[in-house]
Design a protein around this motif. Structure first.
Motif, PDB file in Angstrom:
ATOM      1  N   SER B 187       0.861  -1.184   0.000  1.00 30.87           N
ATOM      2  CA  SER B 187       0.000   0.000   0.000  1.00 30.87           C
ATOM      3  C   SER B 187       0.898   1.234   0.000  1.00 30.87           C
ATOM      4  O   SER B 187       1.630   1.459   0.967  1.00 30.87           O
ATOM      5  N   ASN B 188       0.866   2.012  -1.039  1.00 31.09           N
ATOM      6  CA  ASN B 188       1.895   3.048  -1.286  1.00 31.09           C
ATOM      7  C   ASN B 188       3.241   2.337  -1.247  1.00 31.09           C
ATOM      8  O   ASN B 188       3.441   1.364  -1.928  1.00 31.09           O
ATOM      9  N   ASP B 189       4.139   2.796  -0.358  1.00 29.04           N
ATOM     10  CA  ASP B 189       5.390   2.048  -0.222  1.00 29.04           C
ATOM     11  C   ASP B 189       5.445   1.302   1.110  1.00 29.04           C
ATOM     12  O   ASP B 189       6.490   0.870   1.550  1.00 29.04           O
ATOM     13  N   ARG B 190       4.305   1.153   1.746  1.00 27.99           N
ATOM     14  CA  ARG B 190       4.244   0.375   2.988  1.00 27.99           C
ATOM     15  C   ARG B 190       3.778  -1.034   2.640  1.00 27.99           C
ATOM     16  O   ARG B 190       3.095  -1.246   1.631  1.00 27.99           O
ATOM     17  N   VAL B 191       4.112  -1.976   3.502  1.00 33.20           N
ATOM     18  CA  VAL B 191       3.885  -3.370   3.143  1.00 33.20           C
ATOM     19  C   VAL B 191       3.208  -4.135   4.275  1.00 33.20           C
ATOM     20  O   VAL B 191       3.644  -4.067   5.421  1.00 33.20           O
ATOM     21  N   SER B 192       2.152  -4.833   3.918  1.00 32.19           N
ATOM     22  CA  SER B 192       1.559  -5.813   4.821  1.00 32.19           C
ATOM     23  C   SER B 192       2.303  -7.109   4.524  1.00 32.19           C
ATOM     24  O   SER B 192       1.960  -7.851   3.617  1.00 32.19           O
ATOM     25  N   GLY B 193       3.390  -7.315   5.268  1.00 27.53           N
ATOM     26  CA  GLY B 193       4.418  -8.222   4.795  1.00 27.53           C
ATOM     27  C   GLY B 193       4.280  -9.691   5.112  1.00 27.53           C
ATOM     28  O   GLY B 193       4.658 -10.540   4.305  1.00 27.53           O
ATOM     29  N   ARG B 194       3.719 -10.025   6.263  1.00 23.09           N
ATOM     30  CA  ARG B 194       3.962 -11.358   6.757  1.00 23.09           C
ATOM     31  C   ARG B 194       2.789 -12.324   6.565  1.00 23.09           C
ATOM     32  O   ARG B 194       1.630 -11.920   6.588  1.00 23.09           O
ATOM     33  N   GLY B 195       3.120 -13.565   6.394  1.00 21.41           N
ATOM     34  CA  GLY B 195       2.103 -14.610   6.394  1.00 21.41           C
ATOM     35  C   GLY B 195       1.538 -14.972   5.033  1.00 21.41           C
ATOM     36  O   GLY B 195       0.705 -15.865   4.934  1.00 21.41           O
ATOM     37  N   GLY B 196       1.949 -14.264   3.983  1.00 18.61           N
ATOM     38  CA  GLY B 196       1.502 -14.658   2.645  1.00 18.61           C
ATOM     39  C   GLY B 196       0.142 -14.136   2.238  1.00 18.61           C
ATOM     40  O   GLY B 196      -0.559 -14.750   1.422  1.00 18.61           O
TER      41      GLY B 196
END
Lengths: 72, 641
Positions: B187-196
């Protein structure tokens, strides 16, 4: 003639949270660039007076009421 | 369902992708009181819809995107949103939290949460503008990397006057499209990164979602909230962690402290120190490469930073990326890490799991278990390896499975550094055993934050004995519950850093800080008292503004004790979802390297005494010996009624 009101930002309290910038319909507001690395005292400012339509949305959404609309 | 409370928009929307229909999902005020928002609200929705038989890649799984009541309220650092789903990596519930502005705009569109179910036949992007939902074909943007696709969607949302309609977006990159198990949502340059979570969105064939609207979040006690926010902003800007260290160095500022405390994951967690750490620490990053620090919407901490990569100004790496693509693989080329960080975000892949999978593969190769061409210190080919993973080409197809599955195939389970199938964060836990416990019991797998982040007491903020088991289980529970609630409210966990009194941070060698360090591990009794009977803390703590903000925004009563109890409910609720999918004490595990092998041969205590810690932790949580909440506890927490 109706005079356009412009946003005046309380420099002492503005935390540069960007809510006003995000909500400005004419992209007339911006946050100052940091003056040094790690600068968190960057605040909102009116970058373009001519495009500001004086709608006062910025003043309405500011979470700390740090924006006041004043006669042009 | 309409709500009497402030902070909420009163609407949860369910989109059935198979039918391309949407409807309001019922979520009552009673449920809001119990399950608040964010990851807790999502866990409740998943608990009510899953039975334990569902597979992550199936039409029965749900992708639940939630906000908290403080999201969009103007409270500091409150633009966050959460994504929960059945993780393709772990097979359990995962919750992944993200900054940026998507959560803020979800509220402006009048939604507290968005639930996606099923899948679409063709690549699609979804536009939500207030009450209007439009499914757009996405053939032209499918395949694009994450920046390109967000720019393309902005172009599609251009108004007649040439301006882009203000919106928040989430999207996936090629890794999500190809269902790499650790792909993420950006989202923009932020990331919901974990868990796939990105892989699930890819399965659903959703390339992106853009939301916009003009609705407002109601704040019940506006006058008091304005006053509190003003004070809170000032407090955060004065605190040594949130007002100085994080803005100046970001999370990367912790590298040097981790080296000093021997908790810097090095060579696939074989060691806790790296001889070239100065080449890849926060100070070098700030001096040589940082351009400016910046913050998410509503955030005064501004911990993110920008760097220059190939002439472009892009997001700089967070601590986890810096360590795991630095010391983790014995790489001292910081410039390469900046490039990889950018490339992984563009591909839409979790940097933590990618790096740990690579370091597992390097060690498996070194030990002769798997001839894969990857070697520690040899990093000139990694950009291509990352692309291969995202597109599942050649060796990338195997690496896309993650370290757990690879170790089951090639051997080396003892050095596949994961918990429940999700790779660990950058802190080597043998010299921070409370964090080791947290990694093991964390609901979403090897996560430092969901695990309670006790390392902040074990060397990175305070300096309590890092290898003792005393007090760690009770403190872990308290911290987990507090962070559960901060997250569920819609705020960034970094706001909790200011919970630690400034004098302790500013004067680490003072008598009072040393006393605090000595005494804290033996405060288990007091901590357990708060954990067991949180209502004895029926007050607002002066350094913890979250409870007052919650009251002023929502109108609900929320003293510190209530806050802890709500967090406890959330933690147990996620555990209950995982119970459906077979979680138990055996699954709360760490690889042998961390629990059986000493980090320092001269120090018998330099391993995680996991069995002992788990026993105390389960007891503190009122869980049975098998690590499951007892019926009495569930009744007390009003779970499952």
């Amino acid at each position: 003639m109706k005079v356009k009101k412009l946003p005046f930002i309380d420099k002492e309290n503005c935390a540069g949270c960007r809510v006003c910038v995000e909500n400005c319909p004419t992209d007339s507001l911006a946050i100052e660039d940091p003056k040094y690395h790690g600068d968190i005292h960057t605040i909102a400012y009116l970058k373009n007076e001519s495009t500001c339509i004086g709608c006062a949305i910025c003043a309405k959404v500011c979470p700390i009421e740090a924006i006041e609309m004043k006669g042009g | 369902m309409a709500t009497k409370y402030g902070g909420y928009m009163g609407k949860v929307l369910l989109i059935d992708l198979l039918k391309k229909e949407s409807r309001e999902y019922p979520f009552s005020d009673e449920e809001r009181e119990l399950y608040i928002g964010g990851k807790m609200m999502a866990a409740k929705i998943l608990k009510d819809n899953l039975t334990g038989k569902e597979k992550p890649f199936s039409d029965d799984n749900l992708l639940v995107i939630t906000t908290g009541p403080l999201t969009g309220s103007g409270a500091p650092s409150s633009s966050r949103f959460n994504i929960s789903t059945l993780s393709p990596q772990t097979g359990y519930l995962t919750s992944s939290n993200c900054g940026g502005n998507f959560g803020y705009y979800l509220k402006k569109a009048g939604l507290d949460a968005l639930i996606l179910k099923g899948h679409l036949e063709r690549p699609t992007w979804i536009e939500i503008n207030n009450d209007q939902i439009v499914f757009h074909e996405a053939d032209d943007i499918w395949g694009m990397k994450t920046t390109e696709v967000q720019t393309a969607i902005d172009d599609k949302l251009r108004l007649k006057n040439g301006r882009v309609r203000k919106n928040g977006k989430i999207c996936i990159g090629p890794a999500g499209e190809n269902q790499v198990l650790y792909s993420c949502i950006v989202s923009n340059d932020r990331v919901s990164g974990r868990g796939g979570t990105g892989a699930i969105m890819g399965y659903m064939k959703i390339k992106a979602i853009a939301v916009s609207g003009n609705k407002e979040v109601k704040v019940v006690n506006k006058e008091k909230m304005v006053k509190l926010t003003k004070k809170w902003f000032k407090y955060l800007r004065k605190h040594p962690l949130t007002g100085s260290q994080l803005p100046k160095l970001g999370t990367a500022g912790l590298v040097s402290a981790m080296q000093m405390k021997s908790i810097l994951a090095t060579k696939n967690y074989k060691y806790g120190q790296y001889e070239d750490f100065e080449a890849v620490n926060g100070e070098t990053l700030a001096k040589e490469y940082n351009i400016v620090n910046k913050g998410c919407l509503t955030c005064p901490i501004k911990c993110a930073r920008t760097v220059s990569v190939e002439g472009k100004i892009v997001k700089g790496p967070e601590l986890e990326t810096l360590v795991l693509l630095g010391s983790g693989i014995l790489n001292n080329d910081l410039k390469a890490i900046l490039k990889w960080n950018y490339e992984l975000d563009e591909l839409g892949m979790d940097t933590i799991s990618t790096a740990n999978t690579i370091s597992y593969a390097m060690e498996a190769n070194e030990k002769g278990l798997w001839d894969n061409g990857l070697e520690f210190k040899k990093t000139d080919n990694l950009s291509k390896v990352f692309e291969d993973i995202a597109y599942k080409r050649g060796i990338g197809e195997e690496l896309a499975l993650g370290s757990k599955r690879l170790s089951e195939k090639y051997g080396g389970k003892e050095f596949a550094i994961h918990a429940k199938g999700m790779e660990l964060a950058a802190y080597e836990p043998r010299k921070a055993v409370g964090l080791g416990l947290g990694y093991a019991v964390s609901n979403r797998g090897g996560c430092h934050l969901n695990g309670g982040y006790l390392v902040i007491l074990e060397g990175l903020g305070l300096a309590i004995n890092p290898t003792t088991y005393h007090g760690k289980a009770d403190l872990t529970m308290l911290f987990q519950d507090l962070m559960e609630m901060i997250s569920a409210s819609g705020q960034c966990l970094f706001t909790s850093y200011a919970f630690f009194p400034s004098p302790l941070m500013n004067h680490p060698n003072s008598w009072y800080t040393r006393l605090a360090n000595k005494v804290l591990p033996y405060c288990g009794f007091a901590v357990r008292l708060i954990n067991k009977y949180p209502r004895i803390a029926h007050l607002h703590l002066p350094v913890f503004h979250h409870t007052k903000a919650f009251e002023y925004v929502t109108g609900m009563k929320m003293k510190f004790g209530d806050y802890v109890r709500c967090g406890e409910r959330g933690y147990n609720l996620e555990r209950e979802v995982n119970r459906l999918f077979g979680v138990n004490a055996n699954k709360d595990a760490l690889p042998k390297r961390l629990v059986e092998c000493l980090q320092d041969a001269a120090d018998d205590s330099s391993k995680v005494p996991l069995d002992k810690l788990k026993k105390i932790y389960y007891h503190a949580r009122s869980w049975d010996e098998n690590g499951l909440p007892k019926a009495k506890l569930l009744r007390k927490l009003k779970i499952g009624e």
